[in-house]
Design a protein around this motif. Structure first.
Motif, mmCIF file in Angstrom:
data_model
loop_
_atom_site.group_PDB
_atom_site.id
_atom_site.type_symbol
_atom_site.label_atom_id
_atom_site.label_comp_id
_atom_site.label_asym_id
_atom_site.label_seq_id
_atom_site.Cartn_x
_atom_site.Cartn_y
_atom_site.Cartn_z
ATOM 1 N N HIS A 1 13.434 12.218 10.286
ATOM 2 C CA HIS A 1 13.500 13.679 10.372
ATOM 3 C C HIS A 1 13.053 14.328 9.068
ATOM 4 C CE1 HIS A 1 15.978 17.605 10.680
ATOM 5 N NE2 HIS A 1 14.915 17.717 11.455
ATOM 6 N N PRO A 2 11.740 14.552 8.898
ATOM 7 C CA PRO A 2 11.318 15.405 7.790
ATOM 8 C C PRO A 2 11.509 16.870 8.186
ATOM 9 C CG PRO A 2 9.403 14.571 8.974
ATOM 10 C CD PRO A 2 10.620 13.996 9.647
ATOM 11 N N VAL A 3 12.118 17.661 7.310
ATOM 12 C CA VAL A 3 12.411 19.053 7.654
ATOM 13 C C VAL A 3 12.145 19.939 6.439
ATOM 14 C CG1 VAL A 3 14.895 18.702 7.170
ATOM 15 C CG2 VAL A 3 14.165 20.620 8.603
ATOM 16 N N TYR A 4 11.500 21.090 6.680
ATOM 17 C CA TYR A 4 11.119 22.034 5.614
ATOM 18 C C TYR A 4 10.287 21.323 4.543
ATOM 19 C CZ TYR A 4 15.492 23.901 7.653
ATOM 20 O OH TYR A 4 16.513 24.281 8.493
ATOM 21 N N SER A 5 9.396 20.451 4.951
ATOM 22 C CA SER A 5 8.667 19.599 4.008
ATOM 23 C C SER A 5 7.179 19.608 4.325
ATOM 24 C CB SER A 5 9.223 18.169 4.045
ATOM 25 O OG SER A 5 10.571 18.140 3.598
ATOM 26 N N SER A 6 6.387 19.006 3.428
ATOM 27 C CA SER A 6 4.935 19.023 3.592
ATOM 28 C C SER A 6 4.330 17.720 3.093
ATOM 29 C CB SER A 6 4.329 20.205 2.837
ATOM 30 O OG SER A 6 4.642 20.133 1.458
ATOM 31 N N ASN A 7 3.139 17.436 3.602
ATOM 32 C CA ASN A 7 2.385 16.253 3.192
ATOM 33 C C ASN A 7 3.194 14.973 3.431
ATOM 34 O OD1 ASN A 7 0.099 17.804 2.213
ATOM 35 N ND2 ASN A 7 1.455 18.414 0.530
ATOM 36 N N ILE A 8 3.376 14.689 4.715
ATOM 37 C CA ILE A 8 4.222 13.584 5.159
ATOM 38 C C ILE A 8 3.350 12.556 5.869
ATOM 39 C CG2 ILE A 8 6.285 12.945 6.447
ATOM 40 C CD1 ILE A 8 6.851 15.125 4.413
ATOM 41 N N LEU A 9 3.469 11.289 5.472
ATOM 42 C CA LEU A 9 2.782 10.195 6.143
ATOM 43 C C LEU A 9 3.821 9.240 6.719
ATOM 44 C CD1 LEU A 9 0.288 8.494 6.845
ATOM 45 C CD2 LEU A 9 0.432 7.489 4.554
ATOM 46 N N VAL A 10 3.785 9.079 8.050
ATOM 47 C CA VAL A 10 4.652 8.119 8.738
ATOM 48 C C VAL A 10 3.724 7.126 9.423
ATOM 49 C CG1 VAL A 10 6.485 7.788 10.422
ATOM 50 C CG2 VAL A 10 6.388 9.912 9.100
ATOM 51 N N GLN A 11 3.833 5.869 9.051
ATOM 52 C CA GLN A 11 2.788 4.908 9.413
ATOM 53 C C GLN A 11 3.392 3.523 9.635
ATOM 54 O OE1 GLN A 11 -0.058 3.762 6.216
ATOM 55 N NE2 GLN A 11 -1.577 4.800 7.487
ATOM 56 N N GLY A 12 3.001 2.879 10.736
ATOM 57 C CA GLY A 12 3.420 1.502 10.959
ATOM 58 C C GLY A 12 4.912 1.334 11.166
ATOM 59 N N ILE B 1 -4.142 15.899 5.191
ATOM 60 C CA ILE B 1 -3.331 14.686 5.176
ATOM 61 C C ILE B 1 -4.182 13.467 5.544
ATOM 62 C CG2 ILE B 1 -2.533 14.903 7.567
ATOM 63 C CD1 ILE B 1 -0.441 13.676 4.574
ATOM 64 N N ASP B 2 -5.282 13.681 6.257
ATOM 65 C CA ASP B 2 -6.175 12.578 6.595
ATOM 66 C C ASP B 2 -7.019 12.130 5.408
ATOM 67 O OD1 ASP B 2 -5.758 11.771 9.282
ATOM 68 O OD2 ASP B 2 -6.621 13.656 9.969
ATOM 69 N N ARG B 3 -7.044 12.933 4.379
ATOM 70 C CA ARG B 3 -7.849 12.594 3.200
ATOM 71 C C ARG B 3 -7.024 11.865 2.128
ATOM 72 N NH1 ARG B 3 -9.552 18.100 4.240
ATOM 73 N NH2 ARG B 3 -11.607 18.115 5.226
ATOM 74 N N VAL B 4 -5.761 11.631 2.399
ATOM 75 C CA VAL B 4 -4.922 10.926 1.431
ATOM 76 C C VAL B 4 -5.424 9.496 1.267
ATOM 77 C CG1 VAL B 4 -2.615 10.004 1.008
ATOM 78 C CG2 VAL B 4 -2.891 12.331 1.864
ATOM 79 N N VAL B 5 -5.626 9.072 0.034
ATOM 80 C CA VAL B 5 -6.095 7.722 -0.258
ATOM 81 C C VAL B 5 -4.908 6.884 -0.739
ATOM 82 C CG1 VAL B 5 -7.620 6.315 -1.683
ATOM 83 C CG2 VAL B 5 -8.390 8.559 -0.859
ATOM 84 N N LEU B 6 -4.616 5.816 -0.018
ATOM 85 C CA LEU B 6 -3.509 4.939 -0.402
ATOM 86 C C LEU B 6 -3.976 3.933 -1.448
ATOM 87 C CD1 LEU B 6 -1.843 4.292 3.068
ATOM 88 C CD2 LEU B 6 -1.325 6.058 1.384
ATOM 89 N N LYS B 7 -3.031 3.523 -2.283
ATOM 90 C CA LYS B 7 -3.323 2.623 -3.390
ATOM 91 C C LYS B 7 -2.665 1.264 -3.158
ATOM 92 C CE LYS B 7 -3.080 6.666 -6.434
ATOM 93 N NZ LYS B 7 -2.333 7.296 -7.542
ATOM 94 N N SER B 8 -3.211 0.240 -3.792
ATOM 95 C CA SER B 8 -2.600 -1.080 -3.782
ATOM 96 C C SER B 8 -1.638 -1.177 -4.959
ATOM 97 C CB SER B 8 -3.667 -2.175 -3.867
ATOM 98 O OG SER B 8 -3.062 -3.452 -3.848
ATOM 99 N N CYS B 9 -0.359 -1.291 -4.661
ATOM 100 C CA CYS B 9 0.685 -1.323 -5.692
ATOM 101 C C CYS B 9 1.253 -2.733 -5.812
ATOM 102 C CB CYS B 9 1.806 -0.341 -5.347
ATOM 103 S SG CYS B 9 1.237 1.370 -5.139
ATOM 104 N N ILE C 1 0.847 -1.186 0.000
ATOM 105 C CA ILE C 1 0.000 0.000 0.000
ATOM 106 C C ILE C 1 0.885 1.240 0.000
ATOM 107 C CG2 ILE C 1 -1.812 1.246 1.228
ATOM 108 C CD1 ILE C 1 -2.685 -1.434 0.083
ATOM 109 N N ALA C 2 0.572 2.182 -0.886
ATOM 110 C CA ALA C 2 1.410 3.382 -0.978
ATOM 111 C C ALA C 2 0.619 4.557 -1.549
ATOM 112 C CB ALA C 2 2.634 3.108 -1.845
ATOM 113 N N MET C 3 1.178 5.743 -1.355
ATOM 114 C CA MET C 3 0.594 6.947 -1.938
ATOM 115 C C MET C 3 0.576 6.874 -3.460
ATOM 116 S SD MET C 3 2.262 10.100 0.206
ATOM 117 C CE MET C 3 1.673 10.629 1.816
ATOM 118 N N SER C 4 1.645 6.296 -4.031
ATOM 119 C CA SER C 4 1.793 6.230 -5.484
ATOM 120 C C SER C 4 2.359 4.880 -5.885
ATOM 121 C CB SER C 4 2.738 7.332 -5.988
ATOM 122 O OG SER C 4 2.271 8.615 -5.647
#
Length: 482
Positions: free
Chosen positions: A218-229, A467-475, A46-49
């Motif tokens: 360490h995400p820094v100066y960044s946006s739209n970050i998902l850290v999971q599991g 960020i809660d509306r991001v839909v993950l895909k089956s890759c 499962i991934a964003m892209s």
């Protein structure tokens, strides 16, 4: 039809014996083609892209024997696969094995995937760790005044990057770095395990991180970050092995993670003193949920101490902390400037704590002597509710700054079971203002209870973040024999 007509003609001319030979040849050819195209590895994740192109680290000379350096193989693989960035992206597969490597940088529209039995082993050869300039919002390295070693997995100015696996492992082999740090032998700040700078749309998921030299993620100066599991484990005495540190980032989601470390499980940051004030990039719109933390000398969630660019709109819920120094800690001081505001925490379960709540305006570590002592932080809108704790030494230690009190503090529906040898005074409060409701033991006078006729539930936003509306895909990953 053409093949059937050809066979019929051959039967008519040469008879059944020739037919049998032809059939054997045809089947043999088809079998060879099947073997040629047989799938070597195939799995879904499962991934964003998802990606259009695939390769294995072994295609680039990688050797997973735990002894051979694969730094060049990893970087060659990323460089080669970068050609597909605008053609559907690429994924790099790390199969089972122990893959020794120094720092390497990723590219955009890229996935790094670790097999469940794959282990990335961080090299102990310092020549495999490039030295970078200090972060502009810090003005110096955290370990030393100079620069810093690049992180093991690094990226800057990237978009659409996934680092994931079937719970594969990244082992920082941190003892080497911790010993050199304690002996004062490091000229530069220790590396982190995973770091992205100036990047957007990043996923880090389903991995085990062990023994980081310093911070883990360490995400820094960044946006739209998902850290999971993510599972993060380091000795509880290891120095500065923070778990996940969003730093001057917007729209971050951290969830379903388990952390045992020698420092804060999650530390929210935004720059240090005059450098953070000047850089002026806050961390905001951060969600933390379903976190389990063990850290006897630090906090489950820390806000600061480097918070000079500001921290706002942090939402934490369903947090479990066991044998952890404090549940939520705010760290700041004169000279920090910046702000910590609109903080929302609910649903914490805490076992064996020194403090449940700790706020301090007396955290004096500074980047250098050039900070402005008149740069006072603003701490306001701090909301804690629905918390159960047991075996606690002290309910709260709340220390604002004289002439700069921490304001709009709300604590409601909190039950704290004190330890057998708890402090005689469960709450200490100076230079703070706020309210409480349904809190036991009763808070200090600066947080007056609203009484049964005015039961107050401290705020927690109902509207989800983007960020809660991001839909993950089956890759799918498929590697075939060639």
């Amino acid at each position: 039809m053409e093949l059937a007509r050809m066979i019929l003609m051959r039967i008519q001319v040469t008879g059944i014996a020739t037919l049998l030979v032809l059939v054997a040849l045809i089947l043999g050819q088809k079998g060879a083609e099947a073997r040629k195209g047989r799938i070597l590895e195939s799995f879904e994740y499962i991934a964003m892209s998802c990606r259009a192109h695939s390769a294995s680290i072994t295609d680039f000379g990688g050797i997973g024997d735990g002894k051979t350096s694969n730094t060049k193989a990893f970087q060659d693989a990323v460089n080669h696969l970068s050609q597909y960035a605008n053609g559907g992206g690429a994924q790099l597969y790390v199969p089972a094995g122990q893959w020794l490597t120094g720092s390497f940088s990723l590219t955009s529209h890229f996935t790094l995937y670790l097999h469940k039995d794959a282990v990335l082993l961080a090299s102990q050869d310092m020549s495999e760790w490039p030295v970078l300039k200090a972060l502009p919002s810090y003005g110096r390295g955290r370990d030393a005044a100079g620069g810093r070693f690049a992180s093991l997995i690094f990226g800057t100015n990237l978009t659409d990057v996934v680092v994931t696996g079937a719970n594969g492992t990244i082992d920082g082999q941190g003892a080497f770095w911790w010993q050199n740090f304690h002996k004062g032998k490091l000229k530069y700040t220790r590396p982190y395990l995973i770091e992205f700078m100036y990047s957007d749309n990043i996923q880090i998921s389903n991995l085990t991180l062990l023994n980081s030299p310093s911070w883990n993620v360490h995400p820094v100066y960044s946006s739209n970050i998902l850290v999971q599991g993510i599972t993060i484990i380091a000795p509880i005495t290891s120095p500065n092995t923070d778990g996940i540190n969003p730093d001057s980032c917007t729209n971050v989601r951290i969830e379903d993670s388990y952390i045992v470390s020698g420092d804060d499980c999650i530390a929210v940051k935004s720059g240090w003193d005059e450098y953070g004030i000047s850089f002026g990039m806050p961390t905001k719109q951060l969600v933390i949920r379903r976190l389990t933390c063990i850290s006897p000398y630090s906090a489950a969630i820390a806000l600061g101490s480097e918070m000079s660019g500001g921290i706002e709109d942090v939402r934490a819920e369903d947090i479990t902390a066991i044998h952890t120094e404090s549940g939520v800690r705010i760290k700041t001081a004169r000279g920090r400037g910046g702000f910590v505001k609109d903080i929302y925490v609910k649903g914490m379960t805490l076992h064996t704590m020194k403090w449940v709540f700790w706020m301090t305006g007396n955290y004096k570590a500074h980047a250098d002597n050039h900070y402005d002592p008149k740069a006072l932080p603003v701490i306001q809108g701090i909301n804690y509710r629905d918390i159960m704790a047991d075996n606690v030494s002290m309910a709260a230690r709340l220390e604002g700054i004289e002439g700069d009190p921490f304001t709009q503090i709300c604590i409601s529906n909190v039950t704290i079971g004190m330890a057998a040898k708890a402090k005689k005074v469960p709450w200490t409060c100076t230079d703070v203002e706020g309210i409480s409701s349904g809190v036991s033991p009763r808070p200090c006078d600066q947080l007056p209870d609203q009484g049964p006729e005015k039961i107050t539930a401290c705020d927690f936003p109902a509207e989800p973040l983007s960020i809660d509306r991001v839909v993950l895909k089956s890759c799918t990953y498929r590697m075939k024999y060639t």
